[in-house]
Design a protein around this motif. Structure first.
Motif, PDB file in Angstrom:
ATOM      1  N   UNK B   9       0.831  -1.189   0.000  1.00 17.99           N
ATOM      2  CA  UNK B   9       0.000   0.000   0.000  1.00 17.99           C
ATOM      3  C   UNK B   9       0.876   1.253   0.000  1.00 17.99           C
ATOM      4  N   UNK B  14      -6.624   3.041   1.263  1.00 18.30           N
ATOM      5  CA  UNK B  14      -6.650   1.613   1.608  1.00 18.30           C
ATOM      6  C   UNK B  14      -7.977   0.952   1.254  1.00 18.30           C
ATOM      7  N   UNK B  18      -9.161  -3.056   1.194  1.00 18.93           N
ATOM      8  CA  UNK B  18     -10.382  -3.431   1.899  1.00 18.93           C
ATOM      9  C   UNK B  18     -11.328  -4.185   0.958  1.00 18.93           C
ATOM     10  N   UNK B  21     -10.774  -7.763   1.143  1.00 20.96           N
ATOM     11  CA  UNK B  21     -11.411  -8.388   2.309  1.00 20.96           C
ATOM     12  C   UNK B  21     -12.929  -8.406   2.166  1.00 20.96           C
ATOM     13  N   UNK B  28     -12.606 -17.149   1.144  1.00 18.19           N
ATOM     14  CA  UNK B  28     -11.945 -18.371   1.609  1.00 18.19           C
ATOM     15  C   UNK B  28     -11.533 -19.256   0.424  1.00 18.19           C
ATOM     16  N   UNK B  31      -8.448 -17.670  -1.030  1.00 16.46           N
ATOM     17  CA  UNK B  31      -7.268 -17.873  -0.185  1.00 16.46           C
ATOM     18  C   UNK B  31      -6.756 -19.311  -0.287  1.00 16.46           C
ATOM     19  N   UNK B  36      -0.707 -15.973   0.668  1.00 19.48           N
ATOM     20  CA  UNK B  36      -0.423 -14.567   0.916  1.00 19.48           C
ATOM     21  C   UNK B  36       0.768 -14.455   1.864  1.00 19.48           C
ATOM     22  N   UNK B  40      -0.175  -6.215   4.955  1.00 18.00           N
ATOM     23  CA  UNK B  40      -0.070  -5.592   6.259  1.00 18.00           C
ATOM     24  C   UNK B  40      -1.409  -5.318   6.931  1.00 18.00           C
ATOM     25  N   UNK B  41      -2.405  -4.942   6.115  1.00 20.29           N
ATOM     26  CA  UNK B  41      -3.685  -4.597   6.730  1.00 20.29           C
ATOM     27  C   UNK B  41      -4.356  -5.817   7.366  1.00 20.29           C
ATOM     28  N   UNK B  42      -4.017  -7.029   6.866  1.00 18.39           N
ATOM     29  CA  UNK B  42      -4.736  -8.215   7.356  1.00 18.39           C
ATOM     30  C   UNK B  42      -3.840  -9.256   8.016  1.00 18.39           C
ATOM     31  N   UNK B  43      -2.514  -9.102   7.919  1.00 19.96           N
ATOM     32  CA  UNK B  43      -1.651 -10.174   8.415  1.00 19.96           C
ATOM     33  C   UNK B  43      -0.335  -9.625   8.954  1.00 19.96           C
ATOM     34  N   UNK B  44       0.197 -10.297  10.001  1.00 19.67           N
ATOM     35  CA  UNK B  44       1.491  -9.848  10.516  1.00 19.67           C
ATOM     36  C   UNK B  44       2.652 -10.550   9.809  1.00 19.67           C
ATOM     37  N   UNK B  45       2.331 -11.467   8.906  1.00 22.95           N
ATOM     38  CA  UNK B  45       3.372 -12.144   8.148  1.00 22.95           C
ATOM     39  C   UNK B  45       4.072 -11.130   7.241  1.00 22.95           C
ATOM     40  N   UNK B  46       5.414 -11.204   7.188  1.00 24.93           N
ATOM     41  CA  UNK B  46       6.152 -10.264   6.331  1.00 24.93           C
ATOM     42  C   UNK B  46       7.238 -11.026   5.602  1.00 24.93           C
TER      43      UNK B  46
END
Ligand code: SF4
Ligand code: SF4
Ligand code: SF4
Lengths: 173, 245
Positions: B9, B14, B18, B21, B28, B31, B36, B40-46
Motif C-alpha cells: 500500500x 486503503x 479493503x 477483504x 476463503x 485464499x 499470501x 499488512x492490513x490483514x496479516x502480521x506475516x512479512x
C-alpha cells in the motif's frame, strides 16, 4: 541489565500506518514512541477550486474504511453552507448508512484485525481452518453490514447516492 | 504450488485492500488458491519471496520510488490495483497546486515534518503488468485478474465505454434528465454503477481506449459546460492524462 531496543516497523493488522519504537534500560522504559507514518494526501488543497457537489465524493477517499462517515460529514458542511435542512427521512437513511459502516468496521476490527492476536496466528486465514464456523459467521455478518450500506449508499467504500439535500436514488426494493 | 502473493500500500485510502477483504463470499475459496506472504492490513506475516505483487496507491513520498523498485525486482508480476495506483486517482489533483504552498497550507510551520513529492502512478515509476481499474477497484475485476493469473491467461477487461453497459442495463441516459456524465469516454467494467444509481459517471475507471474526448466536450458544451469545466471534471480522477507520456 542490558539495554533493549524494540522497533516495530509498520504495525500489522491496524487501519492506517504506524511504527512503534521502544528503548528499555535497566528494566525501565526510557522511550516509547508511536510514530504515525501515514502518507499525507493534502485533501484541504485538493478541494480548492472544485465544485461543491464534488466535495463528498472527494473526501470519501480520505479513508476506505470510514468513507461513509467522511461523506456524511462533508454533506453536512455543504448543507450548512447553503443553510439547507435535509428531510427527516434523509437524516434517518443517513444514520442507517452510518450504522452499517459502524457494524462493518467493528466486525473487521474484531475478527480480522484483533482475533488473530488472541489465537497467536498471523491472520484470519489460519483461523478459517481451525474455527471455520466462526470465520464463516463473521464473513456472513460482514456481508450483511456491507449490504446495509449498499442499500442506502449504493456501496460501502465511497458511497454514490448521498448528495447534498438527499439521495440521487432511493432503494425501493 | 500455490503462487505467493503480496499486497503493498502506498499513498491511498486503503479502500482497494479493503475491497479484497470484502470479497466475503469467495474470500476463503480464493485464499485456498494463493499463498499470501505479505498483506499488512490483514496479516502480521512479512515475507519477501512473492511472485505476484498487488500495489495499491500512488508514489508521493521521497522513498516510495525506492520501495516500488524493490518490489519490481522481487516480483515476477506487478498488478496496479485501483485508480491511485493506475493513474494517481484523486491524489493526482495535488499536482495542480504548488507543492511548497500545499505543504504549508496544511501543515503550516510543521510542513517539513511531512515530506511529499509530486504524485506518480505506479507505471510512472516501474513497469506494470496488469491494472485493475476503479476507485475502489471492483471485486469482479479483481477476482477476474486473480483467476486469470492463476491459469496464465490475460484478464478480460472491457475495452469499450461505460455507455455500453449502461445501455445493456436499460438505464435512462442521464443526459435525458439534464444531468451530465463522463460515461461516453470512460472504460466500462463497473456495470455503469453510478449512472445506474442516478449519478453521472465521474470517470474513476480511466479513459477507454479509442475515446473521443473532443466529441464529449462538444456534447457537454451543449449542456452548459465550458471546455475548462470539462477538463476540471476529468481531473477528479484523470489529471494524469494531461501529462502522461
Ligand atoms: S483507488 Fe480509490 S479506493 Fe482505491 S485506494 Fe485509491 S482512493 Fe482508495
Ligand atoms: S447515463 Fe452516462 S453512461 Fe449511461 S448512457 Fe448516458 S452518458 Fe452513457
Ligand atoms: S460509473 Fe464511472 S465513476 Fe462510477 S464506478 Fe463506473 S467508472 Fe467509476
Amino acid at each position: 541489565m542490558t539495554d533493549i531496543t524494540i522497533n516495530v516497523e509498520h504495525i500489522a493488522r491496524v487501519e492506517g500506518h504506524g511504527n512503534v519504537v521502544m528503548s528499555v534500560r535497566d528494566g525501565r522504559i526510557k522511550e516509547l514512541r508511536l510514530e504515525i507514518v501515514e502518507s499525507p494526501r493534502f485533501f484541504e488543497v485538493m478541494l480548492q477550486g472544485r465544485p461543491w457537489h464534488e466535495v463528498p465524493h472527494i473526501v470519501a477517499r480520505i479513508c476506505g474504511i470510514c468513507a461513509a462517515s467522511h461523506t456524511l460529514a462533508s454533506l453536512r458542511a455543504v448543507e450548512d453552507a447553503f443553510k439547507l435542512v435535509p428531510s427527516p427521512q434523509t437524516v434517518l437513511l443517513r444514520k442507517l448508512l452510518l450504522y452499517g459502516e459502524f457494524l462493518q468496521s467493528h466486525l473487521l476490527h474484531v475478527y480480522f484485525l484483533v482475533a488473530p492476536d488472541f489465537f497467536r496466528v498471523d491472520s484470519v486465514i489460519p483461523l478459517a481452518s481451525t474455527h471455520p464456523e466462526v470465520v464463516k459467521r463473521a464473513l456472513r455478518m460482514k456481508m450483511l453490514a456491507n449490504e446495509l450500506c449498499a442499500v442506502v449508499g449504493g456501496r460501502h467504500i465511497h458511497p454514490v447516492t448521498p448528495v447534498p439535500g438527499g439521495f440521487t436514488r432511493l432503494n425501493r426494493n | 504450488m500455490k503462487p505467493k502473493v503480496a499486497f503493498f500500500s502506498f499513498t491511498s485510502c486503503e479502500g482497494c485492500q479493503l475491497t479484497v477483504l470484502e470479497c466475503e463470499d469467495i474470500l476463503l475459496d480464493m485464499l485456498g488458491q494463493i499463498e499470501i506472504v505479505r498483506f499488512r492490513e490483514a496479516s502480521s506475516l512479512k515475507r519477501d519471496d512473492y511472485e505476484i505483487a498487488f500495489i495499491e496507491g500512488s508514489a508521493s513520498r521521497p522513498d516510495d520510488v525506492t520501495r516500488m523498485r524493490k518490489i519490481r525486482e522481487r516480483a515476477n508480476l506487478v498488478v496496479a490495483i485501483g485508480a491511485c495506483a493506475v493513474s494517481g486517482g484523486v491524489n493526482f489533483m495535488k499536482n495542480f497546486h504548488y507543492l511548497q504552498r500545499t505543504r504549508e497550507h496544511v501543515y503550516g510551520a510543521q510542513a517539513d515534518w511531512f515530506p511529499t513529492t509530486q504524485v506518480q502512478p505506479v507505471e510512472a515509476v516501474i513497469k506494470v503488468d496488469h491494472s485493475v481499474y476503479g476507485c475502489p477497484m471492483t471485486k469482479d475485476e479483481f477476482l477476474e485478474t486473480v483467476k486469470s493469473l492463476l491459469v496464465g491467461r490475460t484478464p478480460r477487461i472491457p475495452q469499450y465505454p461505460v455507455c455500453v453497459e449502461c445501455k445493456m442495463a436499460e438505464n435512462v441516459c442521464l443526459f435525458h434528465r439534464g444531468q451530465t456524465c463522463l460515461g461516453p469516454v470512460i472504460r466500462a467494467g463497473c456495470q455503469a454503477f453510478c449512472p445506474g444509481l442516478g449519478a453521472g459517471c465521474d470517470g474513476c475507471r480511466g479513459l477507454a481506449p479509442d475515446h473521443n474526448l473532443a466529441s464529449l466536450t462538444n456534447v457537454l458544451g451543449e449542456y452548459g459546460m465550458k471546455p475548462e469545466e470539462v477538463r476540471r471534471k476529468l481531473r477528479l480522477f484523470n489529471g494524469y492524462i494531461e501529462v502522461q507520456p
